[in-house]
Design a protein around this motif. Structure first.
Motif, PDB file in Angstrom:
ATOM      1  N   ALA B 169      -2.446 -12.346   1.002  1.00 28.71           N
ATOM      2  CA  ALA B 169      -1.574 -11.424   0.259  1.00 28.71           C
ATOM      3  C   ALA B 169      -2.269 -10.108  -0.047  1.00 28.71           C
ATOM      4  O   ALA B 169      -1.629  -9.117  -0.386  1.00 28.71           O
ATOM      5  N   GLU B 170      -3.598 -10.103   0.064  1.00 27.70           N
ATOM      6  CA  GLU B 170      -4.354  -8.860  -0.112  1.00 27.70           C
ATOM      7  C   GLU B 170      -4.198  -7.964   1.111  1.00 27.70           C
ATOM      8  O   GLU B 170      -4.227  -6.744   1.004  1.00 27.70           O
ATOM      9  N   VAL B 172      -1.681  -7.890   3.438  1.00 27.58           N
ATOM     10  CA  VAL B 172      -0.324  -7.629   3.936  1.00 27.58           C
ATOM     11  C   VAL B 172       0.374  -6.775   2.886  1.00 27.58           C
ATOM     12  O   VAL B 172       0.307  -7.091   1.696  1.00 27.58           O
ATOM     13  N   ASN B 173       1.019  -5.696   3.308  1.00 25.17           N
ATOM     14  CA  ASN B 173       1.655  -4.861   2.290  1.00 25.17           C
ATOM     15  C   ASN B 173       3.183  -4.848   2.401  1.00 25.17           C
ATOM     16  O   ASN B 173       3.767  -5.404   3.331  1.00 25.17           O
ATOM     17  N   ASN B 174       3.799  -4.243   1.398  1.00 33.10           N
ATOM     18  CA  ASN B 174       5.265  -4.231   1.310  1.00 33.10           C
ATOM     19  C   ASN B 174       5.923  -3.651   2.555  1.00 33.10           C
ATOM     20  O   ASN B 174       6.960  -4.143   3.000  1.00 33.10           O
TER      21      ASN B 174
END
Lengths: 385, 385
Positions: B169-170, B172-174
């Motif tokens: 999750a660090e 991968v971005n929106n």
């Protein structure tokens, strides 16, 4: 000493931040004299930070006290962001939280955000672990009741609270967190999810959660307040503090990575003395003559602000310092000596407690009454569908 | 029977979807004759779905087979979305996955998305639990090795895999998940975080992960492929199937909530017979004369497509049916009878295995060799920082 007097004396001079504007901006309420007195009455004691209006704003504290009087007490929630060694500005909120706990005999939950740290910055596992080990000992030294305090690492406790987090994450959408936190396309999906994890401790008990925090953090709890009642829970209350000015003056922020701006919690007496003599921003006159004529500007003087807001409980002495320093009778060197003495006394006691904090940490994280309860619980929420 | 023959006979007629276009659109590769033969050779057996090109596209399967030949085998990953009772269209992928497992003797991980379900729709706890209980028994009946298969509920296993999820999750971005999944402002922050949770099983072993899935799901694994190498892991491979047409014809989708479109896995023989006779879409002529003259359009005929893609392994018989039905010699009623017989035989065997699946489920979830290993593991990832 009546509050009215404070309002017209330099004693009450604040820093350069317009705190009234913040109350207005966030839509919170100032802690007025009546609420302050009621808080002290129920606590059976006065609190330095509240007395000096360093803690000055709230949301729903009146409701929490109503419920408390009706026999339905509240619980406290705060967090630890393990980003590095802690300075004096980091610890005040824990001392305040522990004070409320002792006076009201309530549970405290302290969330270590060892997941969010990865989303907030580029940080190695070892650094996070080291920060956690250090920070929990600082926090444990602030005077919490080891059987009524649960300190947990998110990454370790996730299995016990994920059910509840899933339900929160169902009811909060991207637009909401963008509005509150300003998230963007480049924001990691971890950070975007963070509000769900940050909210869950406010649901740990079926009572009102009270969050002591800086006034700037108030918006973060809007998420919880928006959804709480959908789950049959109460909206969190909050008690807000002002900001602690940097050693170098009211324009800066204390930062562990800029040693001149902050007193670290493990600074020794000589280090403290040197830092204050060298870096503590003075509101005094530029020359002896100027100082004797106009006195010091207390609103920007770090020594005065720190003593007043954080350290010197004796009202008479504080008033005397304010009068003498603002009139030019007391010199900057003198007030710095007072700060050095008070700060070193505080730090010595704190460091002693930290040295012996291992058992406290063990209790608050795993072995104390509340911790044991929490490790046996599965936190879930039920939507009223 | 050589593949070239298939290409020019109705045997090879597909539905109305342009599957070549999908391969192009997603940038995957068709499983050509050479790869197909190599896959069968290494498996030591042929597989119906692959033989009939129902499973027809891949990404990195050739690499996975290279590694397998070099003694570095792969592992399989698929999921269960507990949204309701399962139909024939749901189960095919599990039969295929179990077939690969048996032939290549590899581990299988099956993620039950009992968290994502809440983000996907409004669903009650009881319904999710009931669906999970039912669905795992269907899946366990598909022939998996109980000591090499780990079926886990995300909400139950989260404590063991959250460390790794935090790291994903660090990275991968929106914007990335918006691009792949089309997330919007109204998307819940749970669903927005989902790609991190969906990706973690692809990191469960330090080998290549192979994901059997519908071709439409290929983009979902782009996230894992984008970040895998940052963590020193291999990019997932995938094997893609076509879509199974609804009973009511190629335009529709099988749906558990529209009983006429699907054969449910717990349908009894009479129910199957009635549904097929009543609803199975026919490619035959409108009148007897028309049918005798032009024959059936196999590309839209559900009975033919289901037999060809899913059920009838006998190539000679399949070819005979194709020829007779497309020439008008065989009537729709006749091919429906064949489908009813084949389907009921499949369902009877499946339902028998499901009836006795409790022990299998227990092993795959908790007590089997792989399950026990997994419950003792903490899944973490290490970024090369």
């Amino acid at each position: 000493m009546a509050e009215e007097e404070f309002d017209v004396t330099p004693f009450d001079v604040e820093g350069t931040v317009d705190y009234d504007r913040l109350v207005e901006k966030f839509g919170t309420e100032e802690i007025d004299e009546e609420l302050k007195q009621r808080f002290f009455d129920l606590a059976g004691d006065e609190n330095l930070y509240v007395k000096r209006d360093f803690i000055y704003s709230h949301r729903g504290l009146d409701k929490a006290l109503d419920e408390y009087e009706d026999g339905d007490d509240f619980f406290l929630y705060t967090g630890i962001g393990p980003s590095g060694p802690m300075h004096i500005g980091h610890i005040v909120n824990y001392y305040f939280t522990a004070w409320i706990q002792r006076k009201f005999d309530v549970n405290v939950y302290i969330q270590i955000t060892d997941d969010e740290k990865y989303w907030d910055r580029d940080i190695a596992d070892e650094e996070v672990d080291e920060n956690v080990r250090d920070n929990v000992r600082e926090v444990a030294a602030a005077g919490f009741d080891p059987d009524k305090t649960f300190i947990f690492r998110n990454r370790e406790y996730m299995g016990n609270m994920y059910d509840g987090i899933v339900k929160i994450a169902e009811k909060v959408n991207n637009s909401q967190v963008k509005g509150v936190f300003g998230f963007e396309g480049s924001t990691s999906i971890g950070m975007n999810f963070w509000p769900a994890i940050q909210s869950i401790p406010a649901f740990f008990e079926d009572k009102r959660c009270v969050i002591p925090a800086g006034i700037d953090q108030d918006p973060y709890w809007r998420i919880q307040r928006d959804i709480a009642e959908k789950f049959g829970h109460k909206k969190t209350a909050a008690i807000h503090s002002k900001f602690i000015p940097a050693l170098t003056g009211p324009e800066g922020k204390m930062s562990s990575s800029k040693p001149e701006t902050a007193i670290m919690l493990d600074d020794g007496p000589e280090e403290v003395e040197e830092k204050i003599k060298k870096h503590a921003y003075s509101g005094g006159g530029d020359t002896l003559e100027e100082h004797r004529e106009h006195g010091a500007d207390l609103s920007v003087d770090t020594s005065f602000q720190w003593l007043r807001n954080l350290l010197l409980d004796d009202d008479e002495r504080m008033r005397e310092i304010a009068e003498k320093y603002s009139s030019g009778e007391m010199m900057t060197g003198e007030i710095k000596e007072i700060l050095i003495e008070e700060l070193n006394q505080f730090l010595e006691e704190h460091q002693d407690r930290k040295k012996n904090a291992d058992d406290l940490v063990e209790k608050m994280m795993y072995e104390g009454d509340l911790a044991q309860d929490m490790w046996n619980r599965n936190i879930d929420l039920r939507l009223e569908r």
